[in-house]
Design a protein around this motif. Sequence first.
Motif, PDB file in Angstrom:
ATOM      1  N   PRO A 216       0.827  -1.201   0.000  1.00  0.00           N
ATOM      2  CA  PRO A 216       0.000   0.000   0.000  1.00  0.00           C
ATOM      3  C   PRO A 216       0.864   1.255   0.000  1.00  0.00           C
ATOM      4  O   PRO A 216       2.005   1.252   0.471  1.00  0.00           O
ATOM      5  N   SER A 217       0.318   2.356  -0.499  1.00  0.00           N
ATOM      6  CA  SER A 217       1.094   3.592  -0.633  1.00  0.00           C
ATOM      7  C   SER A 217       1.485   4.165   0.716  1.00  0.00           C
ATOM      8  O   SER A 217       2.593   4.673   0.897  1.00  0.00           O
ATOM      9  N   ASP A 218       0.595   4.092   1.727  1.00  0.00           N
ATOM     10  CA  ASP A 218       0.932   4.652   3.026  1.00  0.00           C
ATOM     11  C   ASP A 218       2.034   3.854   3.711  1.00  0.00           C
ATOM     12  O   ASP A 218       2.875   4.407   4.408  1.00  0.00           O
ATOM     13  N   VAL A 219       2.077   2.513   3.462  1.00  0.00           N
ATOM     14  CA  VAL A 219       3.137   1.703   4.035  1.00  0.00           C
ATOM     15  C   VAL A 219       4.453   1.979   3.336  1.00  0.00           C
ATOM     16  O   VAL A 219       5.521   2.042   3.949  1.00  0.00           O
ATOM     17  N   ALA A 220       4.407   2.127   2.018  1.00  0.00           N
ATOM     18  CA  ALA A 220       5.626   2.412   1.275  1.00  0.00           C
ATOM     19  C   ALA A 220       6.221   3.737   1.693  1.00  0.00           C
ATOM     20  O   ALA A 220       7.441   3.911   1.671  1.00  0.00           O
ATOM     21  N   SER A 221       5.383   4.680   2.057  1.00  0.00           N
ATOM     22  CA  SER A 221       5.897   5.990   2.451  1.00  0.00           C
ATOM     23  C   SER A 221       6.505   5.983   3.840  1.00  0.00           C
ATOM     24  O   SER A 221       7.318   6.825   4.181  1.00  0.00           O
ATOM     25  N   ASN A 222       6.121   5.063   4.644  1.00  0.00           N
ATOM     26  CA  ASN A 222       6.631   4.992   6.005  1.00  0.00           C
ATOM     27  C   ASN A 222       7.612   3.822   6.091  1.00  0.00           C
ATOM     28  O   ASN A 222       7.226   2.670   6.216  1.00  0.00           O
ATOM     29  N   GLU A 223       8.895   4.132   5.987  1.00  0.00           N
ATOM     30  CA  GLU A 223       9.907   3.082   5.959  1.00  0.00           C
ATOM     31  C   GLU A 223       9.957   2.307   7.267  1.00  0.00           C
ATOM     32  O   GLU A 223      10.198   1.095   7.271  1.00  0.00           O
ATOM     33  N   SER A 224       9.740   2.981   8.383  1.00  0.00           N
ATOM     34  CA  SER A 224       9.788   2.305   9.667  1.00  0.00           C
ATOM     35  C   SER A 224       8.695   1.254   9.783  1.00  0.00           C
ATOM     36  O   SER A 224       8.938   0.129  10.212  1.00  0.00           O
ATOM     37  N   GLU A 225       7.502   1.614   9.377  1.00  0.00           N
ATOM     38  CA  GLU A 225       6.394   0.660   9.443  1.00  0.00           C
ATOM     39  C   GLU A 225       6.597  -0.484   8.468  1.00  0.00           C
ATOM     40  O   GLU A 225       6.263  -1.637   8.761  1.00  0.00           O
ATOM     41  N   ALA A 226       7.173  -0.179   7.312  1.00  0.00           N
ATOM     42  CA  ALA A 226       7.450  -1.227   6.336  1.00  0.00           C
ATOM     43  C   ALA A 226       8.490  -2.210   6.869  1.00  0.00           C
ATOM     44  O   ALA A 226       8.393  -3.428   6.663  1.00  0.00           O
ATOM     45  N   ALA A 227       9.486  -1.682   7.585  1.00  0.00           N
ATOM     46  CA  ALA A 227      10.501  -2.560   8.165  1.00  0.00           C
ATOM     47  C   ALA A 227       9.901  -3.451   9.241  1.00  0.00           C
ATOM     48  O   ALA A 227      10.225  -4.651   9.335  1.00  0.00           O
ATOM     49  N   VAL A 228       9.031  -2.901  10.070  1.00  0.00           N
ATOM     50  CA  VAL A 228       8.370  -3.698  11.104  1.00  0.00           C
ATOM     51  C   VAL A 228       7.529  -4.796  10.474  1.00  0.00           C
ATOM     52  O   VAL A 228       7.537  -5.952  10.920  1.00  0.00           O
ATOM     53  N   ARG A 229       6.807  -4.431   9.419  1.00  0.00           N
ATOM     54  CA  ARG A 229       5.974  -5.429   8.727  1.00  0.00           C
ATOM     55  C   ARG A 229       6.849  -6.556   8.175  1.00  0.00           C
ATOM     56  O   ARG A 229       6.500  -7.733   8.273  1.00  0.00           O
ATOM     57  N   ALA A 230       7.981  -6.178   7.592  1.00  0.00           N
ATOM     58  CA  ALA A 230       8.859  -7.198   7.013  1.00  0.00           C
ATOM     59  C   ALA A 230       9.412  -8.129   8.083  1.00  0.00           C
ATOM     60  O   ALA A 230       9.429  -9.352   7.915  1.00  0.00           O
ATOM     61  N   VAL A 231       9.828  -7.551   9.209  1.00  0.00           N
ATOM     62  CA  VAL A 231      10.391  -8.376  10.278  1.00  0.00           C
ATOM     63  C   VAL A 231       9.339  -9.310  10.855  1.00  0.00           C
ATOM     64  O   VAL A 231       9.589 -10.496  11.102  1.00  0.00           O
TER      65      VAL A 231
END
Length: 669
Positions: A216-231
């Motif tokens: 999603p665009s909001d997740v892509a814009s927030n690198e910290s949240e994207a990293a948490v999701r990946a982990v």
Amino acid sequence: MADTVQYLLEEALPELEDFERKGYFSKSELKAIIQQRQDFEYNLKRRAALKLDYYRYIEYEGKLEQLRRMRKQKLGIQGKKSIAETAIVKRIHFIYERATRKFKSDLHLWLDWLAYCKKSKSRKQHSKVVTKALQRHATAPVLWIEAATWEFERSGNVAAARSLMQQGLRMCKHEEVMWVEYFRMELLYVQRLRMRREVLGLDLPMEAPLSDADAPSDVASNESEAAVRAVLTGAVARVVCKNAISAIPGSLTLRKKVLQVLELFDFPGVRSLEDHLYATIALDFSMNEDAWDMLAQKPLVTAAAAAARSQKVASDIDGAAASTSSLHSARLEEHNTVLATYERAVQAVKTSRMYDLFSGYLEGRLEGLMKASAGTSRAPVISQPARTKKPGRGAAQLAASDPMDLTAAAGVELLAVFLSAHKQRCADAALYLRWVSWAQRLGQDKMAAAAARHGCERHPTSSKLWSQRLALEAEAKPAQALELFRTAFHSVSPEDSVGLWSQMLELIGVQGPASQQLMDLLVEAAMAAPASSGLGSVLTSFLERIHAAHGPDSARQFYKRFLTLPAAGPGLYRAAINMELAEDGATNSSRCLHKQQRSSCASNHVQRLFEAAVAAHGNSDAQLWLDYAAYEVAEHRGAGSVYWRAVKSLPDPDNFIRVFQEQVQGRMP
């Protein structure tokens, strides 16, 4: 040496005084402890000290500590710990330290020390021991795993555990166990993070995005949240898995172990990683039978793991009936998927092992279905077109939820696979035997006979296949049994043909014209077979049958014909001697080889047989000499001559002499 031992004992005086003051040990017990420790210390100080000496010392101190704890509990001693509570544990660590200084390269000794550190809850000592052990054994995966596990589970330091694993992988890059345990640790860390977030009421990502475009665009814009999701969806474990495959690309067992680890977890991201692993297996091991077996079994493994994780039970009868119907459909769909994969496998890898794995799966399924339908009154009906039907899904589609229909369809599939393996020339002797067995169990007698015939043509040296063919064709065509056996006799080695001879003796017997032809074949076999072929047992069976059917004269003609041949062995001599003794007993008094009372008249046949037996096999068979000596004693003749001849003939007569003195000499007059 004495000064060092005295110094070590004097250092223990404070703890001994504390033991006495608290009442753990009496003065006499303390004296015994000092004496025992002194003996152990002298053993350790000798020039050729053994590792066993250290272990005995450690065992003694461990039992001493156990006794101290029991007495502490019995006395109800509480309060602040003194030197008495820690002295024995420290002494054991001191013994381990001295042992590892002397035996630095002994990895098991280091591991035993680490195990004791955990048992005694010596955390600081554990860290020191791990550090020293890794300095000496930097290429031992078990030490790196032990160190990382300690940091991860006991200390809760994930960063330190990860660092230790990475250092270990630099030293042991091609060790599968290192990669598997690192992968397991990362998955455990993700599971702990998700449980913690669940307790705190934080959001949990359901699945990792496959690519940045899918996010999603909001997740892509927030690198910290994207990293948490990946982990939280196992991205780190995915990287570890990728690096493991790159480090050991040709290991199928590595990927199998990783898949086994994945079965223990069930959070978003695990199933996609599992699918990725199966895809790499299909790509990198396209000609490996075990890889195809894993790919085929994937639906079953996935379903079993899902069933183990799901514990829901329908609450009402209709729901239960609906779930049962859906379960049948799901299982049939899984089976069709497995079947299709196995079909592609035998087309890609045309080997006997691939067909073994394919038929093994179908056999297991058929066994389960037959057990499930054991309570039904009708048997599964398998139509004859199974001969030409391909081992495809058409047979499975014939089956409904009725267990008997499923069993019949499974039987059709299995027999079709056996036939396909035969046509592709990929069937070994074991597969033909299983084909014969299953065809008989499923009522396909003609197919069983054909399978045995095909197996003998492809594997003419297999005695088991010839035995199956004889059993099947002799019942249908008794007149052709001898000709079939003649072909088998010339194809199978003498060592493997013993069972066939016994089978033919049961089929033909020793009467009639066919028995004479069988006897001629037996003579031919005995002339060519060595003494170790086991044909002597067959000759013994023939002798007993001839004696029972035709009397002693025919039996004597038989054994005289074969005794001079090497294949006869000592067994035929014994059978002939026992027969003559029985005949002598029938006309005179009762005679048995090991009884004391004998008739006064001797049997010339028996004595000649004994002489021939010891002449042929006396240098290797001590029991023949013992029997001969017992016979001479029973006939009231001295056994001294037999005794001395045996001692000279046997290469190791000690056992003969002992048994002779126990069993024979006591009965001599």
